[in-house]
Design a protein around this motif. Structure first.
Motif, PDB file in Angstrom:
ATOM      1  N   GLY A  59       0.813  -1.213   0.000  1.00 45.13           N
ATOM      2  CA  GLY A  59       0.000   0.000   0.000  1.00 45.13           C
ATOM      3  C   GLY A  59       0.849   1.267   0.000  1.00 45.13           C
ATOM      4  O   GLY A  59       2.037   1.248   0.342  1.00 45.13           O
ATOM      5  N   GLU A  60       0.211   2.367  -0.392  1.00 43.65           N
ATOM      6  CA  GLU A  60       0.928   3.641  -0.479  1.00 43.65           C
ATOM      7  C   GLU A  60       1.485   4.111   0.878  1.00 43.65           C
ATOM      8  O   GLU A  60       2.610   4.621   0.931  1.00 43.65           O
ATOM      9  CB  GLU A  60       0.033   4.733  -1.090  1.00 43.65           C
ATOM     10  N   PRO A  61       0.738   3.952   2.007  1.00 43.62           N
ATOM     11  CA  PRO A  61       1.300   4.422   3.281  1.00 43.62           C
ATOM     12  C   PRO A  61       2.652   3.783   3.607  1.00 43.62           C
ATOM     13  O   PRO A  61       3.554   4.448   4.125  1.00 43.62           O
ATOM     14  CB  PRO A  61       0.227   4.040   4.312  1.00 43.62           C
ATOM     15  N   ALA A  62       2.807   2.505   3.276  1.00 44.30           N
ATOM     16  CA  ALA A  62       4.092   1.835   3.539  1.00 44.30           C
ATOM     17  C   ALA A  62       5.184   2.441   2.666  1.00 44.30           C
ATOM     18  O   ALA A  62       6.322   2.660   3.113  1.00 44.30           O
ATOM     19  CB  ALA A  62       3.963   0.335   3.264  1.00 44.30           C
ATOM     20  N   PHE A  63       4.830   2.736   1.398  1.00 43.51           N
ATOM     21  CA  PHE A  63       5.795   3.383   0.501  1.00 43.51           C
ATOM     22  C   PHE A  63       6.199   4.750   1.061  1.00 43.51           C
ATOM     23  O   PHE A  63       7.393   5.094   1.108  1.00 43.51           O
ATOM     24  CB  PHE A  63       5.182   3.539  -0.897  1.00 43.51           C
ATOM     25  N   ARG A  64       5.216   5.539   1.499  1.00 48.94           N
ATOM     26  CA  ARG A  64       5.514   6.889   2.017  1.00 48.94           C
ATOM     27  C   ARG A  64       6.371   6.815   3.283  1.00 48.94           C
ATOM     28  O   ARG A  64       7.238   7.664   3.504  1.00 48.94           O
ATOM     29  CB  ARG A  64       4.214   7.657   2.308  1.00 48.94           C
ATOM     30  N   ALA A  65       6.130   5.813   4.110  1.00 47.00           N
ATOM     31  CA  ALA A  65       6.929   5.669   5.335  1.00 47.00           C
ATOM     32  C   ALA A  65       8.386   5.395   4.978  1.00 47.00           C
ATOM     33  O   ALA A  65       9.312   5.995   5.556  1.00 47.00           O
ATOM     34  CB  ALA A  65       6.361   4.550   6.197  1.00 47.00           C
ATOM     35  N   LEU A  66       8.605   4.519   4.009  1.00 46.43           N
ATOM     36  CA  LEU A  66       9.972   4.218   3.564  1.00 46.43           C
ATOM     37  C   LEU A  66      10.630   5.465   2.955  1.00 46.43           C
ATOM     38  O   LEU A  66      11.812   5.744   3.184  1.00 46.43           O
ATOM     39  CB  LEU A  66       9.941   3.121   2.502  1.00 46.43           C
ATOM     40  N   GLU A  67       9.846   6.200   2.190  1.00 53.47           N
ATOM     41  CA  GLU A  67      10.350   7.420   1.538  1.00 53.47           C
ATOM     42  C   GLU A  67      10.795   8.449   2.604  1.00 53.47           C
ATOM     43  O   GLU A  67      11.861   9.056   2.497  1.00 53.47           O
ATOM     44  CB  GLU A  67       9.208   7.976   0.678  1.00 53.47           C
ATOM     45  N   ARG A  68       9.971   8.603   3.645  1.00 54.07           N
ATOM     46  CA  ARG A  68      10.320   9.540   4.732  1.00 54.07           C
ATOM     47  C   ARG A  68      11.604   9.091   5.423  1.00 54.07           C
ATOM     48  O   ARG A  68      12.461   9.908   5.768  1.00 54.07           O
ATOM     49  CB  ARG A  68       9.190   9.612   5.764  1.00 54.07           C
ATOM     50  N   GLU A  69      11.713   7.776   5.627  1.00 53.51           N
ATOM     51  CA  GLU A  69      12.895   7.205   6.286  1.00 53.51           C
ATOM     52  C   GLU A  69      14.153   7.508   5.465  1.00 53.51           C
ATOM     53  O   GLU A  69      15.171   7.923   6.013  1.00 53.51           O
ATOM     54  CB  GLU A  69      12.667   5.696   6.363  1.00 53.51           C
ATOM     55  N   VAL A  70      14.064   7.316   4.157  1.00 52.35           N
ATOM     56  CA  VAL A  70      15.206   7.585   3.269  1.00 52.35           C
ATOM     57  C   VAL A  70      15.584   9.063   3.368  1.00 52.35           C
ATOM     58  O   VAL A  70      16.761   9.418   3.516  1.00 52.35           O
ATOM     59  CB  VAL A  70      14.860   7.222   1.810  1.00 52.35           C
ATOM     60  N   LEU A  71      14.598   9.936   3.336  1.00 58.27           N
ATOM     61  CA  LEU A  71      14.881  11.373   3.334  1.00 58.27           C
ATOM     62  C   LEU A  71      15.416  11.848   4.673  1.00 58.27           C
ATOM     63  O   LEU A  71      16.219  12.784   4.726  1.00 58.27           O
ATOM     64  CB  LEU A  71      13.628  12.145   2.942  1.00 58.27           C
ATOM     65  N   ALA A  72      15.008  11.206   5.742  1.00 63.93           N
ATOM     66  CA  ALA A  72      15.487  11.605   7.067  1.00 63.93           C
ATOM     67  C   ALA A  72      16.989  11.364   7.175  1.00 63.93           C
ATOM     68  O   ALA A  72      17.685  12.056   7.921  1.00 63.93           O
ATOM     69  CB  ALA A  72      14.738  10.852   8.153  1.00 63.93           C
ATOM     70  N   GLY A  73      17.506  10.404   6.410  1.00 64.29           N
ATOM     71  CA  GLY A  73      18.931  10.084   6.484  1.00 64.29           C
ATOM     72  C   GLY A  73      19.775  10.832   5.473  1.00 64.29           C
ATOM     73  O   GLY A  73      20.975  10.599   5.350  1.00 64.29           O
ATOM     74  N   LEU A  74      19.160  11.766   4.776  1.00 66.76           N
ATOM     75  CA  LEU A  74      19.864  12.483   3.705  1.00 66.76           C
ATOM     76  C   LEU A  74      20.928  13.429   4.271  1.00 66.76           C
ATOM     77  O   LEU A  74      20.651  14.187   5.188  1.00 66.76           O
ATOM     78  CB  LEU A  74      18.823  13.305   2.944  1.00 66.76           C
ATOM     79  N   ALA A  75      22.139  13.354   3.708  1.00 63.79           N
ATOM     80  CA  ALA A  75      23.192  14.267   4.171  1.00 63.79           C
ATOM     81  C   ALA A  75      24.164  14.517   3.029  1.00 63.79           C
ATOM     82  O   ALA A  75      24.251  13.729   2.086  1.00 63.79           O
ATOM     83  CB  ALA A  75      23.937  13.646   5.357  1.00 63.79           C
ATOM     84  N   GLY A  76      24.881  15.627   3.127  1.00 66.29           N
ATOM     85  CA  GLY A  76      25.940  15.895   2.150  1.00 66.29           C
ATOM     86  C   GLY A  76      25.427  16.612   0.918  1.00 66.29           C
ATOM     87  O   GLY A  76      24.228  16.839   0.763  1.00 66.29           O
ATOM     88  N   PRO A  77      26.379  16.966   0.035  1.00 66.95           N
ATOM     89  CA  PRO A  77      26.054  17.873  -1.078  1.00 66.95           C
ATOM     90  C   PRO A  77      25.491  17.168  -2.302  1.00 66.95           C
ATOM     91  O   PRO A  77      25.878  17.442  -3.422  1.00 66.95           O
ATOM     92  CB  PRO A  77      27.416  18.492  -1.392  1.00 66.95           C
ATOM     93  N   ALA A  78      24.574  16.238  -2.106  1.00 63.58           N
ATOM     94  CA  ALA A  78      24.083  15.432  -3.230  1.00 63.58           C
ATOM     95  C   ALA A  78      23.093  16.208  -4.100  1.00 63.58           C
ATOM     96  O   ALA A  78      22.526  17.219  -3.701  1.00 63.58           O
ATOM     97  CB  ALA A  78      23.398  14.183  -2.685  1.00 63.58           C
ATOM     98  N   VAL A  79      22.910  15.695  -5.315  1.00 59.69           N
ATOM     99  CA  VAL A  79      21.746  16.059  -6.121  1.00 59.69           C
ATOM    100  C   VAL A  79      20.695  15.006  -5.772  1.00 59.69           C
ATOM    101  O   VAL A  79      20.942  13.810  -5.929  1.00 59.69           O
ATOM    102  CB  VAL A  79      22.061  16.008  -7.625  1.00 59.69           C
ATOM    103  N   VAL A  80      19.548  15.456  -5.263  1.00 60.01           N
ATOM    104  CA  VAL A  80      18.541  14.513  -4.785  1.00 60.01           C
ATOM    105  C   VAL A  80      17.368  14.455  -5.758  1.00 60.01           C
ATOM    106  O   VAL A  80      16.686  15.449  -5.993  1.00 60.01           O
ATOM    107  CB  VAL A  80      18.032  14.896  -3.375  1.00 60.01           C
ATOM    108  N   ASP A  81      17.180  13.278  -6.312  1.00 57.80           N
ATOM    109  CA  ASP A  81      16.072  12.990  -7.213  1.00 57.80           C
ATOM    110  C   ASP A  81      14.916  12.506  -6.340  1.00 57.80           C
ATOM    111  O   ASP A  81      14.865  11.354  -5.937  1.00 57.80           O
ATOM    112  CB  ASP A  81      16.562  11.905  -8.198  1.00 57.80           C
ATOM    113  N   LEU A  82      14.013  13.453  -6.006  1.00 52.98           N
ATOM    114  CA  LEU A  82      12.914  13.110  -5.096  1.00 52.98           C
ATOM    115  C   LEU A  82      11.821  12.337  -5.828  1.00 52.98           C
ATOM    116  O   LEU A  82      11.517  12.631  -6.994  1.00 52.98           O
ATOM    117  CB  LEU A  82      12.286  14.383  -4.536  1.00 52.98           C
TER     118      LEU A  82
END
Ligand code: ATP
Ligand code: SKM
Ligand code: MG
Length: 189
Positions: A59-82
């Motif tokens: 389901g979509e809520p599980a996808f969104r939870a994973l997406e939030r988790e990935v973004l919470a760990g974002l660091a450094g000068p990356a180009v981020v393809d959201l």
């Protein structure tokens, strides 16, 4: 909280499905010599399956939870393809506006439809127009807006690089660069 320096701040691309975020991010990463992080790819890696299967099986809520988790760990000068919906989560949006430079790739419905074809692999493709209506006010909070119709992906990446060079501290004030299809109303450097 101290703000990251402009050079170290990630550059995050947002916008609807088929706006070209993934394609442009690859070009921009090469241009700026920065690593590219794709939230969709990272979600798929963590889930061990493609997005369409995450939606179908969990389901979509599980996808969104994973997406939030990935973004919470974002660091450094990356180009981020959201992922297309990532910037629409209030917490993620607030954090990105504070810590990254966010660029909204604004594509028309007609151009997106041409690019999407049958929408394979994109579980929300059939809801494109409805989702745009709901999301547009949120995407417009990005630091920069770039209309992409009529521009090749390489050209979009070059414009973003120019934008960053011209306004390296965009994270602290909103500015807008738009290109009308056909060249009218151009406002960019
Ligand atoms: N500027 C462009 N001009 C023409 N076609 C493009 C352009 N940018 C991307 N495309 C094509 O459009 C399709 C969608 O692009 P892409 O996957 O980069 O979009 P996206 O914004 O990452 O979508 P999603 O949110 O679904 O991941 C691809 O087939 C890509 O080759
Ligand atoms: O716009 C969206 O909600 C989505 C866009 C894609 O990038 C993927 O994140 C997924 O297909 C959902
Ligand atoms: Mg993509």
């Amino acid at each position: 909280m101290p703000r990251a320096s402009a050079d170290a701040r990630p550059v995050a691309l947002t916008g609807m499905m088929a706006a070209g975020k993934s394609t442009v991010a690859a070009h921009l990463g090469r241009l700026l010599r920065r690593p590219v992080v794709s939230t969709d790819a990272e979600v798929e890696r963590r889930a061990g399956k493609p997005i369409a299967r995450i939606f179908a099986e969990e389901g979509e809520p599980a996808f969104r939870a994973l997406e939030r988790e990935v973004l919470a760990g974002l660091a450094g000068p990356a180009v981020v393809d959201l992922g297309g919906g990532a910037f629409c989560d209030a917490e993620t949006q607030a954090r990105l506006l504070e810590t990254a430079t966010v660029v909204f790739l604004d594509v028309s419905a007609a151009e997106a439809a041409r690019r999407l074809g049958g929408g394979e692999g994109r579980p929300l493709a059939k809801r494109w127009e409805e989702l745009l209506a709901a999301r547009l006010p949120l995407y417009r909070r990005a630091h920069h807006t770039l209309r992409v119709d009529g521009l090749a992906a390489e050209a979009v990446a070059r414009r973003i690089a120019e934008l960053l060079a011209a306004a390296p501290s965009a994270g602290s004030s909103a500015s807008e660069v738009e290109r009308e299809a056909g060249g009218a109303g151009e406002d960019s450097p």
